[in-house]
Design an enzyme around this catalytic site. Structure first.
Site, PDB file in Angstrom:
ATOM      1  N   ASP A 448      16.391 -21.655 -26.191  1.00  0.00           N
ATOM      2  CA  ASP A 448      16.166 -21.628 -27.640  1.00  0.00           C
ATOM      3  C   ASP A 448      15.468 -20.339 -28.060  1.00  0.00           C
ATOM      4  O   ASP A 448      14.915 -19.603 -27.231  1.00  0.00           O
ATOM      5  CB  ASP A 448      15.308 -22.848 -28.032  1.00  0.00           C
ATOM      6  N   ASP A 512      21.513 -27.188 -36.086  1.00  0.00           N
ATOM      7  CA  ASP A 512      20.680 -28.393 -36.001  1.00  0.00           C
ATOM      8  C   ASP A 512      21.217 -29.483 -36.921  1.00  0.00           C
ATOM      9  O   ASP A 512      20.675 -30.588 -36.948  1.00  0.00           O
ATOM     10  CB  ASP A 512      19.232 -28.072 -36.392  1.00  0.00           C
TER      11      ASP A 512
HETATM   12  C1  GLA Z   1      15.109 -25.953 -32.348  1.00  0.00           C
HETATM   13  C2  GLA Z   1      16.473 -26.395 -31.850  1.00  0.00           C
HETATM   14  C3  GLA Z   1      16.513 -27.894 -31.761  1.00  0.00           C
HETATM   15  C4  GLA Z   1      15.415 -28.394 -30.865  1.00  0.00           C
HETATM   16  C5  GLA Z   1      14.076 -27.883 -31.343  1.00  0.00           C
HETATM   17  C6  GLA Z   1      12.976 -28.221 -30.377  1.00  0.00           C
HETATM   18  O1  GLA Z   1      14.934 -26.307 -33.666  1.00  0.00           O
HETATM   19  O2  GLA Z   1      17.479 -25.902 -32.676  1.00  0.00           O
HETATM   20  O3  GLA Z   1      17.757 -28.327 -31.288  1.00  0.00           O
HETATM   21  O4  GLA Z   1      15.654 -27.982 -29.543  1.00  0.00           O
HETATM   22  O5  GLA Z   1      14.090 -26.473 -31.527  1.00  0.00           O
HETATM   23  O6  GLA Z   1      11.755 -27.783 -30.817  1.00  0.00           O
END
Ligand code: GLA
Length: 710
Positions: A448, A512
């Site tokens: 990430d 997301d």
């Molecule tokens: C980001 C990612 C999510 C998740 C969160 C965890 O927002 O896009 O999918 O992994 O971080 O903190």
């Protein structure tokens, strides 16, 4: 340049031609990039060369105008120049000429020099078997003082009938939303200064003939394979300049070449299609699928724990979730954020990549082994480039932040960025990640990157270039050290989707947003660049966490099937009916994935803005699956018939409804008769021209149809 060199070189592949002109005293120039010109004899090439020079218009330079690979101010070019830089103020207007050239059937390597400016540019042009043109330059400082690089651009010509621009923009949970505008005189310039690709990235800068669509029109597109700052543009001027261009965006002083040093651009991918933007996607998908490291094993069904438990890491709860997942047919279980350091929320601990003794007193062994004993792969979330000021790592190494230590930028999601180009930082990250991968037999990393870079500073100067290169090197090193390890590129959802990161990762988290209506749009945009097997697409809970819209399972499944399928939902608390639906959906995905992940993407140019339809047709065109989404309430009394492009016109197909998670809700008492008939078999021509009438669907409902050649 060697004098025996012909004046024109012709590269051809898969319906695309590139004509390269090699004037003896100037730079090389791309004369044509587009539809295949057919085989051209030497005599014909000479005739083309003879007519390739224009006249001299009034009030212009007293010689015909020429644009080189790197258009030059010294040639009177008035658009965005190819090479910007200076040597203590001078050498700002280089005048390059080709000094050397090697060419085989589809690759040309050129060296251009300007002795007086002390510059050499090595350029590689390759037209690959899929008709994608790859372009890259390396600039070497051959002078004896420092040369500062401002910009080194990758530029390709477009013809006068390319009059419309299409690219993408977006935000968190709305990545890769299309936008369209006319190409006028001037430049349409998209610049990214986020230090990551960005959820608003242009992704593909596309131009096409008037009203080009998914399946019609001539289209030209460029993409820069780079995850750092960049500019990409379409430009037109009255002097006849019509180009697409892209370059890494460099800050002042970011790249200063000492004598003998070099700077290499990211790779430009230039793609032409004579059959709409689907033709662009098809070439890119075929190119990516031909890579040696393209994921070849069936894409496993994923369960990601984020929307199921967030930071509530409890062994018993997660073991139960794993049991339910395995029972439904899940093949990869990914433990998301919250497993390390003191990370009980998003305020702290990024950088402390040691398993939390509070949440996981016995380490990750109990969950990893449980998952593996159930026959699933174990995956783990990391955010390697980030650090919280509230972390052990920051307390020990406050100087590791990618910033001026006396002027830390504002936090974003409470975090700062690590300076990965410092060898000790990259060594620390490698050792943390590598040891966990080995200890827990981790098959998959979710990598990430949840903030933009602001005033990124490495070693006393602007640091996005160094950071991007260092992260690429770290990914490469981890993959080399752990053969078979798969990595997902996630960045606040889908903010790092580009062909630079995908050179060393195996899929992207597209967004997301798991809201099925929104997700279909996001996947449509994302799949213009990359094929479905590289696009993570998960079934979320009934009410989407990011939009608060509620959708039936059938709709959510139909969206997630058009990607690398997974689940992002606390299925341990789902209803029995939903679990049964999911079980069927997973079985269907497993049956269809060979088709979905090798076939050609077909976007239907549907006339109704309240609907969208997309399909995948196998390469032999004997099988296909399509989905139709009623994304809003339309104004039509009955939906326009659904047509099925891309089929083999010589074949007949059986059409079957697929309803793994229940049927779509319809309005009205009478669906079209074929809808409930025992069997529907039609010639491809009827399916692709007349299409099939559909029942009137409630809004936010989807239909899945499978087509099988007889
Ligand atoms: C980001 C990612 C999510 C998740 C969160 C965890 O927002 O896009 O999918 O992994 O971080 O903190």
């Amino acid at each position: 340049m060697p004098t025996d060199q012909p004046e024109l070189l012709h590269l051809r592949a898969d319906g695309v031609s590139v004509l390269l002109r090699l004037p003896p005293d100037r730079q090389a120039e791309i004369l044509w990039w587009g539809t295949d010109l057919g085989p051209l004899s030497d005599a014909e090439l000479s005739s083309v060369a003879a007519v390739s020079v224009g006249g001299v218009p009034n009030n212009s330079l007293d010689r015909p105008y020429r644009r080189g690979l790197l258009p030059e101010r010294s040639q009177g070019y008035r658009g965005r120049p190819g090479l910007v830089g200076h040597r203590a103020g001078d050498a700002f207007a280089p005048l390059l000429r080709t000094a050397q050239l090697t060419a085989d059937a589809n690759t040309v390597v050129l060296t251009a020099v300007d002795e007086r400016s002390g510059l050499q540019v090595d350029s590689t042009l390759e037209l690959d078997a899929q008709g994608v043109l790859h372009l890259r330059h390396t600039l070497t400082n051959t002078g004896d003082t420092a040369f500062e690089v401002g910009e080194l651009a990758l530029i390709v010509p477009i013809p006068p009938d390319a009059t419309e621009i299409a690219d993408f923009t977006g935000r968190w949970t709305a990545e890769r939303m299309p936008q369209r505008l006319p190409l006028r005189e001037g430049a349409w310039l998209r610049q990214n200064r986020r230090g990551r690709t960005g959820s608003d990235a242009a992704t593909l800068m596309t131009v096409g003939t008037e009203s080009f669509r998914f399946r019609s029109g001539q289209v030209w597109a460029v993409h820069l394979g780079w995850s750092g700052d960049q500019s990409v543009w379409a430009e037109s001027h009255p002097d006849g300049t019509r180009v697409l261009g892209a370059a890494e965006l460099l800050e002042a002083g970011e790249i200063v070449l000492a004598p003998g040093e070099r700077y290499t651009t990211p790779e430009l991918f230039a793609v032409h299609s004579a059959a709409g933007s689907d033709g662009i996607a098809d070439r890119l998908h075929t190119m990516l699928r031909a890579r040696a490291h393209h994921p070849s094993a069936p894409r496993p069904v994923v369960l990601n724990t984020w929307e199921a438990v967030y930071f509530d890491h409890d062994l018993a709860r997660l073991k139960h979730l794993a049991d339910v997942a395995a029972d439904l047919g899940v093949e990869r279980f990914v433990l998301d954020d919250g497993w390390f350091g003191g990370r009980r929320n998003d305020l702290s601990s990024l950088g402390d990549w040691q398993v939390s003794t509070e949440a996981w007193p016995d380490g990750l062994g109990p969950i990893a082994q449980h998952v593996q004993a159930l026959g699933m792969q174990f995956g783990l979330w990391f955010e390697p480039e980030m650090i919280n000021e509230d972390s052990e790592l920051y307390r020990a190494h406050p100087d590791w932040v990618l910033a001026d230590p006396d002027r830390l930028p504002d936090t974003s999601r409470h975090q700062q960025v690590l300076d990965v180009a410092r060898p000790e930082v990259s060594a620390y990250l490698f050792s943390c990640i590598d040891s966990l991968v080995k200890e827990y037999r981790i098959a998959f990393l979710k990598w990430d990157h949840n903030r933009d870079l602001v005033a990124a500073r490495h070693d006393g100067r602007a640091g996005v270039h160094a950071q991007t290169a260092a992260v690429y090197a770290l990914l490469d090193r981890l993959r080399d050290a752990n053969p078979g390890l798969e990595i997902e590129s996630c960045s606040s959802g889908g903010a790092r989707v580009d062909l630079g990161i995908l050179q060393r990762t195996d899929r992207v988290w597209a967004s997301d947003c798991n809201d099925a209506v929104q997700r279909m749009q996001i996947q449509r945009g994302t799949s213009q660049l990359i094929p479905l097997e590289l696009i993570g697409a998960h079934v979320g809970p009934p009410t989407a966490h990011t939009s608060h819209r509620t959708h039936d399972l059938s709709m959510r499944v139909a969206a997630a099937l058009f990607g690398h399928f997974g689940i992002e939902w606390d299925i341990a608390s789902a209803t029995e009916a939903d679990r049964a639906g999911l079980r069927e959906a997973i079985a269907l995905y497993r049956r269809l994935r060979p088709l979905l992940h090798t076939g050609s993407l077909v976007n239907v140019d549907h006339p109704d803005p309240a609907a969208m339809a997309v399909g995948v047709v196998s390469k032999d065109r004997r099988s296909a699956v399509f989905t139709y989404h009623q994304i809003a309430m339309g104004v039509r009394e009955a939906p326009a018939p659904l047509v099925f492009p891309g089929l083999d016109p010589g074949l007949h197909y059986r059409v079957s409804r697929l309803e793994p998670a229940g049927a779509a809700a319809t309005i009205g008492s009478q669906p079209p008769p074929w809808w409930t008939a025992d069997e529907t078999v039609l010639p491809a021509t009827m399916l692709s021209l007349l299409g099939l009438p559909l029942p009137v669907l409630h809004p936010e409902q989807a239909v899945l149809l499978e087509l099988t050649a007889l």
